[in-house]
Design an enzyme around this catalytic site. Structure first.
Site, short mmCIF file in Angstrom:
data_model
loop_
_atom_site.label_atom_id
_atom_site.label_comp_id
_atom_site.label_asym_id
_atom_site.label_seq_id
_atom_site.Cartn_x
_atom_site.Cartn_y
_atom_site.Cartn_z
N ASP A 36 0.92 -1.17 0.09
CA ASP A 36 0.00 0.01 -0.07
C ASP A 36 1.02 1.34 0.11
O ASP A 36 1.62 1.55 0.89
CB ASP A 36 -0.95 0.05 1.49
CG ASP A 36 -2.16 -1.00 1.26
OD1 ASP A 36 -2.64 -0.97 0.13
OD2 ASP A 36 -1.90 -1.99 2.02
N ASP A 166 -10.38 -5.77 -1.14
CA ASP A 166 -9.28 -5.42 -0.04
C ASP A 166 -9.88 -4.49 1.01
O ASP A 166 -10.70 -3.68 1.06
CB ASP A 166 -8.37 -4.26 -0.83
CG ASP A 166 -7.17 -3.80 0.13
OD1 ASP A 166 -7.31 -4.16 1.27
OD2 ASP A 166 -6.39 -3.02 -0.52
#
Length: 213
Positions: A36, A166
């Site tokens: 991320d 996610d």
């Protein structure tokens, strides 16, 4: 990324001991790592830049990179894409076509991420190789799974695209997302008392649930 997979987001790992965390992930049987990338421009958080990303990419995993930034190409151009299978940017970002072209010239899959409030767009679906459905508000780990986002899975499936989910995925809800190809798991793994068992159990549920469904 043609087979169903669990990807571990390292957003909630101990960054003060990153090498050991990555070593443990490998020992526990993790194959896919989800990075991320945030720089405060798109979400109000910051993780790591190209230098640290490239150090992480030296490890033996299959990597996908989730760009939560407003100018993803600036960072993408500094990343060693030889070790990256997929890069995902958000629907709201400008110059998606430029990012897609840059990635495909380097044999990297191009993904579009949809925030919980973002609707499925026909043109974007046709341009993407992969669609990441966010089941939490992007930017921070440990949030509650938003089940209403699951309706998008079937919408995206109509375009014949690979689908990932996610955010907030744990043992209690993994059985609900077996229609996806890729499940990103983060805080559920790192907060588990027995990480290896958690990974084995959640992977079995994800894979076997899709077989029975």
């Amino acid at each position: 990324m043609l087979k169903k997979r669990i990807g571990i987001s390292i957003l909630d790992c101990n960054f003060g001991n990153l090498e050991e965390e990555l070593g443990e992930l490998k020992r526990n049987g993790v194959t896919n790592i989800h990075l991320d990338v945030m720089d405060t421009t798109f979400v109000k958080n910051i993780t790591f830049g190209p230098c640290i990303i490239n150090r992480i990419l030296e490890h033996d995993f299959v990597f996908d990179v989730h760009m939560m930034v407003e100018s993803p190409l600036d960072i993408i151009m500094q990343i060693d894409l030889e070790r990256v299978s997929l890069v995902t940017i958000h629907s709201e970002v400008c110059d998606k076509a430029g990012v897609a072209e840059y990635l495909r010239k380097r044999n990297v899959l191009f993904g579009i991420a949809l925030n919980p409030e973002t609707q499925v767009d026909d043109a974007e679906m046709r341009s993407a190789d992969f669609v990441l459905i966010m089941s939490v508000k992007p930017g921070f780990g440990g949030q509650k799974f938003q089940e209403e986002c699951l309706a998008k899975v079937e919408e995206v499936r109509r375009y014949g695209k690979m689908v990932g989910i996610d955010g907030g995925i744990e043992m209690s809800n993994i059985g609900r997302i077996t229609g996806a190809d890729y499940a990103v798991v983060g805080s559920g793994y790192f907060r588990s008392g027995d990480r290896k068992k958690f990974l084995r159990d959640i992977t079995d549920e994800f894979l076997c649930g899709s077989c029975s469904g």
